[in-house]
Design a protein around this motif. Structure first.
Motif, PDB file in Angstrom:
ATOM      1  N   THR A 112      -4.163  -7.423   1.640  1.00 33.87           N
ATOM      2  CA  THR A 112      -4.095  -6.734   2.924  1.00 33.87           C
ATOM      3  C   THR A 112      -5.459  -6.823   3.599  1.00 33.87           C
ATOM      4  O   THR A 112      -6.489  -6.799   2.926  1.00 33.87           O
ATOM      5  N   ARG A 138      -6.735  -2.366   7.018  1.00 30.99           N
ATOM      6  CA  ARG A 138      -5.395  -1.806   6.845  1.00 30.99           C
ATOM      7  C   ARG A 138      -5.041  -1.506   5.390  1.00 30.99           C
ATOM      8  O   ARG A 138      -3.887  -1.290   5.084  1.00 30.99           O
ATOM      9  N   ASN A 139      -6.022  -1.506   4.491  1.00 30.83           N
ATOM     10  CA  ASN A 139      -5.685  -1.317   3.090  1.00 30.83           C
ATOM     11  C   ASN A 139      -6.038   0.078   2.572  1.00 30.83           C
ATOM     12  O   ASN A 139      -6.204   0.259   1.376  1.00 30.83           O
ATOM     13  N   GLY A 158       0.810  -1.214   0.000  1.00 28.24           N
ATOM     14  CA  GLY A 158       0.000   0.000   0.000  1.00 28.24           C
ATOM     15  C   GLY A 158       0.842   1.262   0.000  1.00 28.24           C
ATOM     16  O   GLY A 158       0.561   2.212  -0.729  1.00 28.24           O
ATOM     17  N   GLY A 185      -2.024  -4.839  -3.390  1.00 30.63           N
ATOM     18  CA  GLY A 185      -2.085  -4.441  -1.987  1.00 30.63           C
ATOM     19  C   GLY A 185      -3.490  -4.530  -1.420  1.00 30.63           C
ATOM     20  O   GLY A 185      -3.682  -4.936  -0.269  1.00 30.63           O
ATOM     21  N   VAL A 186      -4.488  -4.154  -2.205  1.00 26.56           N
ATOM     22  CA  VAL A 186      -5.882  -4.253  -1.743  1.00 26.56           C
ATOM     23  C   VAL A 186      -6.281  -5.708  -1.567  1.00 26.56           C
ATOM     24  O   VAL A 186      -6.969  -6.060  -0.600  1.00 26.56           O
ATOM     25  N   ALA A 190      -3.309   1.399   0.147  1.00 30.32           N
ATOM     26  CA  ALA A 190      -3.360   0.708  -1.147  1.00 30.32           C
ATOM     27  C   ALA A 190      -4.517   1.243  -1.989  1.00 30.32           C
ATOM     28  O   ALA A 190      -4.378   1.453  -3.194  1.00 30.32           O
ATOM     29  N   LYS A 191      -5.660   1.491  -1.352  1.00 25.95           N
ATOM     30  CA  LYS A 191      -6.800   2.056  -2.074  1.00 25.95           C
ATOM     31  C   LYS A 191      -6.497   3.463  -2.570  1.00 25.95           C
ATOM     32  O   LYS A 191      -6.851   3.823  -3.696  1.00 25.95           O
ATOM     33  N   SER A 194      -8.818  -5.812   5.429  1.00 29.47           N
ATOM     34  CA  SER A 194      -9.699  -4.712   5.018  1.00 29.47           C
ATOM     35  C   SER A 194      -9.535  -3.459   5.890  1.00 29.47           C
ATOM     36  O   SER A 194      -9.759  -2.354   5.417  1.00 29.47           O
TER      37      SER A 194
END
Length: 82
Positions: free
Chosen positions: A49, A53-54, A2, A45-46, A57-58, A51
């Motif tokens: 990882t 902690r992403n 991320g 990463g999405v 990445a988003k 949900s």
């Protein structure tokens, strides 16, 4: 993943602003594949990882997606895509 995608997106955004300057539009030809790689890293990463902690990445995926769209539009306006 991320953090890498987020930093990649920030670099791509800075590069996009430079490529918006007239006569520097050729930079979009290099910018679009660069941002696509960042988007792939963000998507990985999405996916891998948890949900909660992403968020980074988003955000990286979103930044790189915006850069890709703006780069394609800029190339279309400037006649770079035929």
């Amino acid at each position: 993943m991320g953090l890498i995608s987020l930093l990649w997106g920030i670099v791509a955004m800075i590069w996009m602003v430079v490529a918006l300057i007239p006569l520097l539009g050729w930079g979009n030809w290099f910018l679009i594949p660069f941002a696509a790689i960042g988007a792939v890293i963000g998507a990985i990463g999405v996916l891998f990882t948890r949900s909660e902690r992403n968020g980074r990445a988003k955000a990286g995926l979103l930044l790189n997606g915006i850069v890709i769209v703006v780069g394609i539009v800029r190339l279309g306006m400037g006649g770079g895509v035929i």
